[in-house]
Scaffold this motif. Structure first.
Motif, PDB file in Angstrom:
ATOM      1  N   ARG A   7      27.945 -23.670  30.714  1.00  0.00           N
ATOM      2  CA  ARG A   7      29.478 -23.798  30.145  1.00  0.00           C
ATOM      3  C   ARG A   7      29.506 -24.255  28.811  1.00  0.00           C
ATOM      4  NH1 ARG A   7      32.658 -27.004  34.546  1.00  0.00           N
ATOM      5  NH2 ARG A   7      34.457 -26.983  32.879  1.00  0.00           N
ATOM      6  N   LEU A   8      28.555 -25.145  28.360  1.00  0.00           N
ATOM      7  CA  LEU A   8      28.430 -25.788  27.045  1.00  0.00           C
ATOM      8  C   LEU A   8      28.186 -24.652  26.036  1.00  0.00           C
ATOM      9  CD1 LEU A   8      28.668 -28.124  25.027  1.00  0.00           C
ATOM     10  CD2 LEU A   8      26.346 -28.637  25.708  1.00  0.00           C
ATOM     11  N   ALA A   9      26.996 -23.885  26.461  1.00  0.00           N
ATOM     12  CA  ALA A   9      26.599 -22.638  25.538  1.00  0.00           C
ATOM     13  C   ALA A   9      27.880 -21.657  25.266  1.00  0.00           C
ATOM     14  CB  ALA A   9      25.480 -21.951  26.153  1.00  0.00           C
ATOM     15  N   ARG A  10      28.531 -21.290  26.472  1.00  0.00           N
ATOM     16  CA  ARG A  10      29.769 -20.525  26.063  1.00  0.00           C
ATOM     17  C   ARG A  10      30.747 -21.071  25.285  1.00  0.00           C
ATOM     18  NH1 ARG A  10      33.766 -18.305  30.863  1.00  0.00           N
ATOM     19  NH2 ARG A  10      35.055 -17.164  29.563  1.00  0.00           N
ATOM     20  N   LEU A  11      31.213 -22.222  25.576  1.00  0.00           N
ATOM     21  CA  LEU A  11      32.061 -22.908  24.676  1.00  0.00           C
ATOM     22  C   LEU A  11      31.504 -22.851  23.120  1.00  0.00           C
ATOM     23  CD1 LEU A  11      33.089 -25.832  26.678  1.00  0.00           C
ATOM     24  CD2 LEU A  11      34.552 -23.841  25.977  1.00  0.00           C
ATOM     25  N   ARG A  12      30.338 -23.392  22.969  1.00  0.00           N
ATOM     26  CA  ARG A  12      29.856 -23.146  21.340  1.00  0.00           C
ATOM     27  C   ARG A  12      29.865 -21.715  20.840  1.00  0.00           C
ATOM     28  NH1 ARG A  12      24.347 -26.650  22.459  1.00  0.00           N
ATOM     29  NH2 ARG A  12      25.200 -28.818  22.468  1.00  0.00           N
ATOM     30  N   GLY A  13      29.709 -20.778  21.649  1.00  0.00           N
ATOM     31  CA  GLY A  13      29.799 -19.328  21.202  1.00  0.00           C
ATOM     32  C   GLY A  13      31.383 -19.039  21.114  1.00  0.00           C
ATOM     33  N   ASP A  14      32.001 -19.670  21.840  1.00  0.00           N
ATOM     34  CA  ASP A  14      33.412 -19.186  21.647  1.00  0.00           C
ATOM     35  C   ASP A  14      34.058 -19.833  20.214  1.00  0.00           C
ATOM     36  OD1 ASP A  14      33.784 -17.822  24.036  1.00  0.00           O
ATOM     37  OD2 ASP A  14      34.538 -19.566  25.119  1.00  0.00           O
ATOM     38  N   TYR A  15      33.815 -21.025  20.022  1.00  0.00           N
ATOM     39  CA  TYR A  15      34.101 -21.628  18.753  1.00  0.00           C
ATOM     40  C   TYR A  15      33.465 -21.244  17.682  1.00  0.00           C
ATOM     41  CZ  TYR A  15      36.606 -25.875  21.093  1.00  0.00           C
ATOM     42  OH  TYR A  15      37.588 -26.615  21.643  1.00  0.00           O
ATOM     43  N   PHE A  16      32.362 -20.802  17.737  1.00  0.00           N
ATOM     44  CA  PHE A  16      31.586 -20.144  16.640  1.00  0.00           C
ATOM     45  C   PHE A  16      32.378 -18.724  16.243  1.00  0.00           C
ATOM     46  CE2 PHE A  16      28.515 -17.045  15.147  1.00  0.00           C
ATOM     47  CZ  PHE A  16      28.073 -17.685  13.914  1.00  0.00           C
ATOM     48  N   CYS A  17      32.453 -17.823  17.442  1.00  0.00           N
ATOM     49  CA  CYS A  17      33.328 -16.772  16.944  1.00  0.00           C
ATOM     50  C   CYS A  17      34.594 -16.925  16.564  1.00  0.00           C
ATOM     51  CB  CYS A  17      33.312 -15.784  18.528  1.00  0.00           C
ATOM     52  SG  CYS A  17      31.935 -15.168  19.019  1.00  0.00           S
ATOM     53  N   TYR A  18      35.391 -17.818  17.129  1.00  0.00           N
ATOM     54  CA  TYR A  18      36.935 -18.208  16.603  1.00  0.00           C
ATOM     55  C   TYR A  18      36.655 -18.619  15.195  1.00  0.00           C
ATOM     56  CZ  TYR A  18      41.104 -20.347  15.634  1.00  0.00           C
ATOM     57  OH  TYR A  18      42.180 -20.752  15.076  1.00  0.00           O
ATOM     58  N   PHE A  19      36.183 -19.668  14.869  1.00  0.00           N
ATOM     59  CA  PHE A  19      36.132 -20.040  13.219  1.00  0.00           C
ATOM     60  C   PHE A  19      35.488 -19.263  12.363  1.00  0.00           C
ATOM     61  CE2 PHE A  19      36.517 -24.122  15.689  1.00  0.00           C
ATOM     62  CZ  PHE A  19      37.944 -24.437  14.980  1.00  0.00           C
ATOM     63  N   GLY A  20      34.365 -18.248  13.006  1.00  0.00           N
ATOM     64  CA  GLY A  20      33.973 -17.327  12.088  1.00  0.00           C
ATOM     65  C   GLY A  20      35.107 -16.229  11.857  1.00  0.00           C
ATOM     66  N   ALA A  21      35.726 -15.874  12.635  1.00  0.00           N
ATOM     67  CA  ALA A  21      36.639 -14.858  12.515  1.00  0.00           C
ATOM     68  C   ALA A  21      37.733 -15.389  11.732  1.00  0.00           C
ATOM     69  CB  ALA A  21      37.314 -14.222  13.800  1.00  0.00           C
ATOM     70  N   GLN A  22      38.094 -16.602  11.889  1.00  0.00           N
ATOM     71  CA  GLN A  22      39.315 -17.206  11.152  1.00  0.00           C
ATOM     72  C   GLN A  22      38.700 -17.318   9.700  1.00  0.00           C
ATOM     73  OE1 GLN A  22      42.031 -18.017  11.917  1.00  0.00           O
ATOM     74  NE2 GLN A  22      42.873 -19.159  10.442  1.00  0.00           N
TER      75      GLN A  22
END
Length: 130
Positions: A7-22
């Motif tokens: 779950r922690l790895a998934r959250l890190r990936g989600d935040y990375f994708c979000y802020f990268g796209a932003q």
């Protein structure tokens, strides 16, 4: 690998994708609309105003839906909508189409942070704090 680590790895990936796209999208989007679609100040004002205000009406409903359903898969779906919306925004030639896809993109983008934060709080509670 235990469940909390996944779950922690998934959250890190989600935040990375979000802020990268932003960072990629938001920093140049008005320039793109002006130079590629020929939007003037009035069109840019309508686009920015509507795409900023519409999520304020939609996000509470999305939050209610996430709370009632448990939100499983909703974050991944919102990230997918962000990607599709970003791609479709570039295909538009008029203000109406750009505003429609812009509202969809902005709503999904805004939802990503609150859904990821919800998962982060749940993970921290499961781990006894962080």
């Amino acid at each position: 690998m235990d469940t909390n680590t996944k779950r922690l790895a998934r959250l890190r990936g989600d935040y990375f994708c979000y802020f990268g796209a932003q960072a990629c999208m938001a920093s140049y989007f008005n320039v793109y609309l002006q130079q590629q679609l020929g939007f003037g100040g009035r069109e840019l004002g309508w686009f920015n105003g509507l795409t900023t205000l519409a999520p304020a009406a939609v996000l509470p409903l999305l939050g209610l839906w996430a709370d009632r359903t448990g939100g499983s898969g909703l974050l991944t779906g919102a990230l997918g909508v962000v990607l599709v919306g970003a791609g479709m925004l570039q295909c538009q030639t008029g203000l109406a189409g750009a505003v429609f896809w812009g509202i969809l993109w902005e709503t999904a983008r805004s939802a990503c942070v609150s859904l990821a934060d919800r998962q982060t709080v749940a993970l921290c509670g499961a781990r006894g704090g962080y």
